[in-house]
Scaffold this motif. Structure first.
Motif, mmCIF file in Angstrom:
data_model
loop_
_atom_site.group_PDB
_atom_site.id
_atom_site.type_symbol
_atom_site.label_atom_id
_atom_site.label_comp_id
_atom_site.label_asym_id
_atom_site.label_seq_id
_atom_site.Cartn_x
_atom_site.Cartn_y
_atom_site.Cartn_z
ATOM 1 N N VAL A 1 29.005 11.791 -14.117
ATOM 2 C CA VAL A 1 28.200 11.140 -13.083
ATOM 3 C C VAL A 1 27.004 10.468 -13.742
ATOM 4 N N THR A 2 26.835 9.174 -13.474
ATOM 5 C CA THR A 2 25.699 8.443 -14.031
ATOM 6 C C THR A 2 24.924 7.765 -12.907
ATOM 7 N N VAL A 3 23.642 7.517 -13.164
ATOM 8 C CA VAL A 3 22.798 6.802 -12.219
ATOM 9 C C VAL A 3 22.127 5.648 -12.960
ATOM 10 N N GLU A 4 21.975 4.536 -12.264
ATOM 11 C CA GLU A 4 21.410 3.326 -12.872
ATOM 12 C C GLU A 4 20.462 2.662 -11.882
ATOM 13 N N VAL B 1 14.712 10.262 -13.103
ATOM 14 C CA VAL B 1 15.513 11.486 -13.200
ATOM 15 C C VAL B 1 14.696 12.507 -13.971
ATOM 16 N N GLY B 2 14.403 13.632 -13.339
ATOM 17 C CA GLY B 2 13.572 14.649 -13.981
ATOM 18 C C GLY B 2 12.199 14.140 -14.349
ATOM 19 N N GLY B 3 11.677 13.201 -13.559
ATOM 20 C CA GLY B 3 10.348 12.663 -13.803
ATOM 21 C C GLY B 3 10.305 11.513 -14.792
ATOM 22 N N LYS B 4 11.445 11.155 -15.395
ATOM 23 C CA LYS B 4 11.488 10.085 -16.388
ATOM 24 C C LYS B 4 12.055 8.816 -15.763
ATOM 25 N N GLY C 1 21.576 19.976 -10.085
ATOM 26 C CA GLY C 1 20.194 20.426 -9.952
ATOM 27 C C GLY C 1 19.164 19.382 -10.324
ATOM 28 N N ASP C 2 19.566 18.238 -10.866
ATOM 29 C CA ASP C 2 18.605 17.204 -11.248
ATOM 30 C C ASP C 2 17.866 16.670 -10.031
ATOM 31 N N VAL D 1 10.694 8.673 -2.899
ATOM 32 C CA VAL D 1 11.666 9.519 -2.199
ATOM 33 C C VAL D 1 12.336 10.453 -3.198
ATOM 34 N N ALA D 2 12.192 11.757 -2.999
ATOM 35 C CA ALA D 2 12.779 12.743 -3.900
ATOM 36 C C ALA D 2 14.092 13.254 -3.317
ATOM 37 N N LEU D 3 15.139 13.234 -4.145
ATOM 38 C CA LEU D 3 16.446 13.738 -3.745
ATOM 39 C C LEU D 3 16.914 14.759 -4.774
ATOM 40 N N LYS D 4 17.681 15.713 -4.329
ATOM 41 C CA LYS D 4 18.243 16.729 -5.221
ATOM 42 C C LYS D 4 19.739 16.470 -5.373
ATOM 43 N N PHE D 5 20.191 16.377 -6.635
ATOM 44 C CA PHE D 5 21.616 16.171 -6.917
ATOM 45 C C PHE D 5 22.274 17.529 -7.141
#
Length: 217
Positions: free
Chosen positions: A164-167, A177-180, A191-192, A199-203
């Motif tokens: 799984v990747t996010v862009e 992601v994780g504050g970065k 858990g990321d 907007v904060a989301l939990k994966f």
């Protein structure tokens, strides 16, 4: 078409003739001649029909066809005086008469996903499917995130197997992601924390459960 006969396999897609697992060279016309006989087996083909298929609109002598037959027989190990595969019908033509079977590709069963992927935003749960999910404020986005800090097409999540990747999609307020802050696609793990703007989301990743258990009183 892939056909096995004796110790030979003719593959129309790869244009290959293999004997005992080894590719055997034959001329294109010889390959086409053998392919024609196999396609029409066990029907006998007249010389006129063979000529029309192999040399449409062109006159060639019977000697040319005889030479092709000799080339085919030599390649597949078929003896003229004791033929196992190609039968000669004198003054008419030829037929493939030996046992042959078509090799069909194995059926692929649809892969059952073993993991379930979700994004949690407050009390909202967003299901993520195999392939691409676009997150954003545009109503046409795959996952609609209605918040002023989120761009219309803010980020993209791609699921391929268990990867799984996010862009970030050049959003105004960035994807984290994780504050970065992301400058290139990044892997997502269970858990990321994913942030789109503010907007904060939990994966989360969950194993797919088996059959439903019977409820007990």
């Amino acid at each position: 078409m892939r056909v096995r006969f004796g110790e030979c396999v003719l593959d129309s897609e790869t244009r290959e003739l293999r004997v005992r697992g080894t590719a055997v060279h034959v001329s294109p016309k010889a390959f086409q001649f053998l392919e024609l006989l196999l396609e029409n087996r066990p029907r006998a083909l007249s010389k006129d029909e063979i000529h029309e298929k192999l040399w449409p609109g062109t006159f060639v002598s019977d000697g040319t066809l005889t030479s092709l037959l000799a080339e085919v027989r030599s390649a597949i190990g078929d003896e003229a005086h004791e033929s196992k595969f190609v039968r000669t019908l004198h003054r008419f033509g030829y037929a493939f008469s030996g046992p042959a079977e078509e090799i069909r590709p194995a059926q692929r069963h649809a892969r059952t996903p073993k993991l379930v992927y979700r994004l949690f935003w407050g009390g909202r749960e967003i299901a993520l499917e195999e392939g691409e999910t676009v997150l954003g404020r545009d109503p046409d986005a795959t996952a609609f995130i209605d918040h002023a800090s989120v761009s219309r097409h803010h980020a993209r999540i791609v699921i391929s197997g268990d990867r799984v990747t996010v862009e970030d999609l050049q959003s105004k307020n960035g994807t984290f992601v994780g504050g970065k802050k992301l400058a290139s696609p990044a892997l997502l793990s269970d858990g990321d924390e994913l942030k789109l703007g503010s907007v904060a989301l939990k994966f989360r990743v969950f194993p797919l459960s088996g059959s439903t258990a019977t409820a007990e009183d």
